[in-house]
Design a protein around this motif. Structure first.
Motif, PDB file in Angstrom:
ATOM      1  N   ALA A  62       0.826  -1.212   0.000  1.00  0.00           N
ATOM      2  CA  ALA A  62       0.000   0.000   0.000  1.00  0.00           C
ATOM      3  C   ALA A  62       0.857   1.257   0.000  1.00  0.00           C
ATOM      4  O   ALA A  62       0.582   2.220  -0.727  1.00  0.00           O
ATOM      5  CB  ALA A  62      -0.911   0.003   1.225  1.00  0.00           C
ATOM      6  N   LEU A 111      -4.771   1.517   6.739  1.00  0.00           N
ATOM      7  CA  LEU A 111      -5.618   1.626   5.558  1.00  0.00           C
ATOM      8  C   LEU A 111      -6.539   0.419   5.457  1.00  0.00           C
ATOM      9  O   LEU A 111      -7.752   0.537   5.241  1.00  0.00           O
ATOM     10  CB  LEU A 111      -4.726   1.727   4.318  1.00  0.00           C
ATOM     11  N   LEU A 149      -8.875   4.913  -3.455  1.00  0.00           N
ATOM     12  CA  LEU A 149      -8.846   4.036  -2.282  1.00  0.00           C
ATOM     13  C   LEU A 149     -10.245   3.843  -1.713  1.00  0.00           C
ATOM     14  O   LEU A 149     -10.631   2.735  -1.345  1.00  0.00           O
ATOM     15  CB  LEU A 149      -7.921   4.622  -1.212  1.00  0.00           C
ATOM     16  N   GLU A 152     -12.104   1.466  -3.921  1.00  0.00           N
ATOM     17  CA  GLU A 152     -11.650   0.080  -3.703  1.00  0.00           C
ATOM     18  C   GLU A 152     -12.251  -0.500  -2.434  1.00  0.00           C
ATOM     19  O   GLU A 152     -12.695  -1.660  -2.394  1.00  0.00           O
ATOM     20  CB  GLU A 152     -10.124   0.049  -3.595  1.00  0.00           C
ATOM     21  N   ARG A 153     -12.268   0.378  -1.401  1.00  0.00           N
ATOM     22  CA  ARG A 153     -12.770  -0.066  -0.106  1.00  0.00           C
ATOM     23  C   ARG A 153     -14.240  -0.476  -0.213  1.00  0.00           C
ATOM     24  O   ARG A 153     -14.666  -1.512   0.290  1.00  0.00           O
ATOM     25  CB  ARG A 153     -12.617   1.079   0.903  1.00  0.00           C
TER      26      ARG A 153
END
Lengths: 378, 319
Positions: A62, A111, A149, A152-153
């Motif tokens: 990451a 993350l 991000l 994606e999450r």
């Protein structure tokens, strides 16, 4: 009163003298090219290839993904991978890096756990312009990365395709690549014309005073106005040639092409040149030696045309009193016209107030010069 | 043709509180060489500038070529030629180009210009050098070229303001020959100089001192009028000591240093010579030669100016 038979021999003589004088030739030909190169290449506000140093204390896929973003844009160059915080001081201090990225330990884990890890960016702010540009690019990049991000999450949590609430599609007109050369070159024409036209006419008139030929002409039937008309006409032509040269070089080297009417461009330029000549003649009535004339001409043209015309620094950002002074600088009006013609392809309707102001300025300067000459102050 | 080319009446020019030209009156006959003499600051150049229309007069009138200098300056400018002591040529133009330019400024036709240009080149002795730049010419050549430029348009009157300054003696002599030719051809020549030997070439001389006319007339009449006593020239290895010895003697009317010699004005030439020799012998000063000389304009000049100064009538100093 203006006997063309008097003016023609003066024009012819002036051309002969210009041709023989390497200094004048140099000023008229070399200076425009030199300035074009200087301003076109050296005066560059575009901030590209900012060297970046990375201190990755996390060392996870990451964190790697984060700093790799800097290698994907021309705005940044990844140069240094550090092990120690102290190295940042050294690199920024010696200007080998202008941006340091510090990714804290546990970044990847935070993350993955859905927390918001803090990432530190250290920017060299010594050059405020460059730093502002760096911050702008940095912010845009990081926002995009954050959005990605987030998406994606959501996907990982089983969401379907994620649509962002705002579709941001900027489009830049007139100068799509945002190159500062495109903005500078039209202004440069104004700057060069002002400096060259004023200095060359002033020197050519004062030279005659210095060498005593002015006295010889004063006892001849030539009137002072004929003399000045004959002496300045060649410089009008040369100034127009300079304009053409800058336009051609600008198109060739910097891809600045005239979008609007050439006729309009030359028309406005001619008015501007007449204003400059008026200034030159005024100055020549004040000075008796070429040295003094040169000093006055440089002071009267260089700084105002550079700083107060909107050539480099936007007038709207100046303090009000300074803004008021800029109304006395003819370049201010000319630059609006010429940028509109060259970059935007605009017609007279877009800048007629500026053209009017320019005409008024030229009429005032030439009128005042004529009065001074009639009072035998030449 | 009018008898007088230039008529000046009570011409005055004041600069602030300073009177440069003070009520000057004189006439210049057509076709004559008129010499205008005086020390620097005597008012010569100011007078010329007024007559050429370069400077307005404070009071008084003058006509040049029949035109009033204050009311018809444009007509005056067409009637005259002017050459200043700076030989105001364009140094970066060639001989031919200078002539072409001034011909054009005076509105000469192409054919007229060609003819006059040839004439001027021949007059100045510059054949074969038409393409040389003015700055490459020697002083005498530039001086003659400047004269050519000034008279290219055949003016009836030409003003020459100290035209022979800084030029070698041979060229000066040649230049005066040209002035003589112009005058013989009917041109009125108004010339200022401070070389008094040159003034001998003039038909009429006007001597200016502190803004006024101090004396005027032909060289011959000036000498006759102002030099009544014989002048002895005393050559001595120690002229200063000789001057000190002689100037206190009652018989020596006027004593002055003249080059390396002494000029002494006396009542009688033979008696004077005897007195000079005796006085020098008494002071132990050797005398190489004592003899009578023909008075020059310089003697006149000294006589007139010293007379003025002693009379105390003129105390102004020119700037």
């Amino acid at each position: 009163m203006h006997n063309p038979n008097h003016i023609v021999p003066i024009i012819r003589k002036e051309f002969r003298q210009i041709r023989r004088d390497p200094r004048t030739m140099g000023i008229l030909l070399f200076v425009p090219v030199f300035m074009l190169m200087m301003f076109g290449y050296a005066l560059n506000f575009d901030v590209r290839h900012t060297p970046v140093a990375v201190l990755d204390l996390d060392r996870t896929p990451a964190s790697r993904e984060l700093w790799q973003q800097f290698g994907r844009t021309e705005f940044f160059d990844l140069r240094y991978w550090l092990r120690d915080q102290r190295e940042i001081d050294r690199l920024l201090g010696t200007e080998r890096a202008r941006l340091a990225v510090v990714i804290p330990p546990g970044y990847g884990a935070d993350l993955a756990a859905g927390r918001s890890p803090a990432v530190q960016f250290i920017v060299d702010g010594a050059n405020s312009n460059a730093a502002t540009a760096v911050l702008g690019s940095l912010e845009a990049m990081m926002q995009q990365h954050s959005l990605r991000l987030t998406a994606e999450r959501i996907l990982r949590r089983g969401g379907s395709r994620v649509a962002l609430p705002l579709d941001y599609r900027p489009r830049v007109w007139f100068n799509p690549e945002l190159k500062s050369a495109k903005f500078l070159i039209p202004g440069l024409i104004g700057f060069i014309l002002m400096v060259v036209a004023v200095i060359s006419t002033t020197l050519s008139i004062v030279r005659e005073k210095e060498r005593g030929t002015m006295e010889q002409l004063a006892v001849s039937p030539v009137t002072p106005l004929e003399l000045v008309a004959g002496k300045t006409a060649p410089y009008v032509l040369i100034a127009l040639l300079s304009t053409t040269m800058i336009l051609l070089l600008g198109a060739w080297l910097f891809e600045v092409r005239v979008a609007g009417s050439l006729l309009l461009l030359y028309g406005v330029t001619l008015v501007f040149i007449l204003a400059a000549l008026g200034m030159g003649i005024m100055i020549s009535t004040l000075a008796d030696t070429q040295q003094v004339a040169f000093m006055i001409a440089v002071i009267a043209t260089m700084l105002p045309s550079y700083i107060l015309s909107g050539f480099v620094f936007p007038i709207r950002n100046m303090p009000l009193p300074v803004q008021l002074i800029t109304y006395l600088v003819p370049g201010r009006y000319y630059l609006v016209c010429i940028r509109a013609i060259i970059l935007k392809g605009a017609g007279l309707e877009a800048f007629w107030p500026q053209v009017l102001a320019l005409c008024a300025f030229a009429a005032m300067m030439l009128g005042a010069a004529a009065v001074r000459i009639r009072m035998k102050k030449l | 043709m009018e008898e007088y080319s230039i008529q000046v009446s009570n011409l005055t020019k004041r600069f602030g509180g300073f009177t440069a030209v003070d009520g000057v009156s004189f006439n210049v006959r057509a076709g004559e060489i008129f010499g205008f003499l005086g020390a620097n600051g005597a008012g010569k150049t100011t007078t010329i500038k007024m007559l050429c229309g370069l400077l307005a007069s404070t009071s008084g009138t003058a006509t040049v070529g029949g035109f009033d200098i204050n009311r018809q300056p444009d007509r005056v400018k067409r009637a005259i030629g002017y050459m200043s002591q700076r030989f105001s040529l364009y140094e970066d133009l060639s001989v031919a180009e200078n002539l072409t330019f001034f011909g054009g400024v005076y509105g000469l036709s192409d054919a007229g210009l060609r003819e006059r240009r040839e004439w001027a080149v021949a007059m100045a002795g510059l054949q074969g050098r038409e393409r040389s730049l003015a700055r490459e010419l020697a002083g005498g050549m530039r001086q003659r070229l400047a004269l050519g430029c000034a008279v290219l348009h055949r003016p009836g009157i030409v003003f020459l303001d100290e035209p022979t300054g800084g030029v070698d003696p041979v060229s000066r002599r040649r230049f005066w020959d040209l002035i003589g030719d112009l005058s013989a051809g009917g041109t009125t020549v108004f010339v200022t100089t401070h070389y008094l030997d040159e003034a001998e070439y003039c038909h009429t001389i006007m001597l200016m001192h502190a803004g006024r006319i101090a004396a005027g007339g032909s060289p011959g009449s000036l000498k006759a009028e102002h030099i009544r006593n014989p002048i002895l020239e005393v050559e001595s290895p120690d002229a200063i000591a000789a001057l000190d010895a002689i100037q206190d003697q009652s018989w020596a009317k006027e004593t002055s240093i003249f080059g390396t010699n002494l000029h002494v004005s006396v009542d009688d030439a033979a008696e004077g010579e005897r007195l000079v020799r005796r006085t020098l012998a008494e002071h132990g000063i050797p005398a190489a030669r004592v003899g009578r000389v023909t008075p020059t304009l310089e003697d006149v000049f000294i006589q007139v100016i010293e007379g003025k100064s002693e009379a105390g009538s003129q105390t102004k100093v020119g700037a």
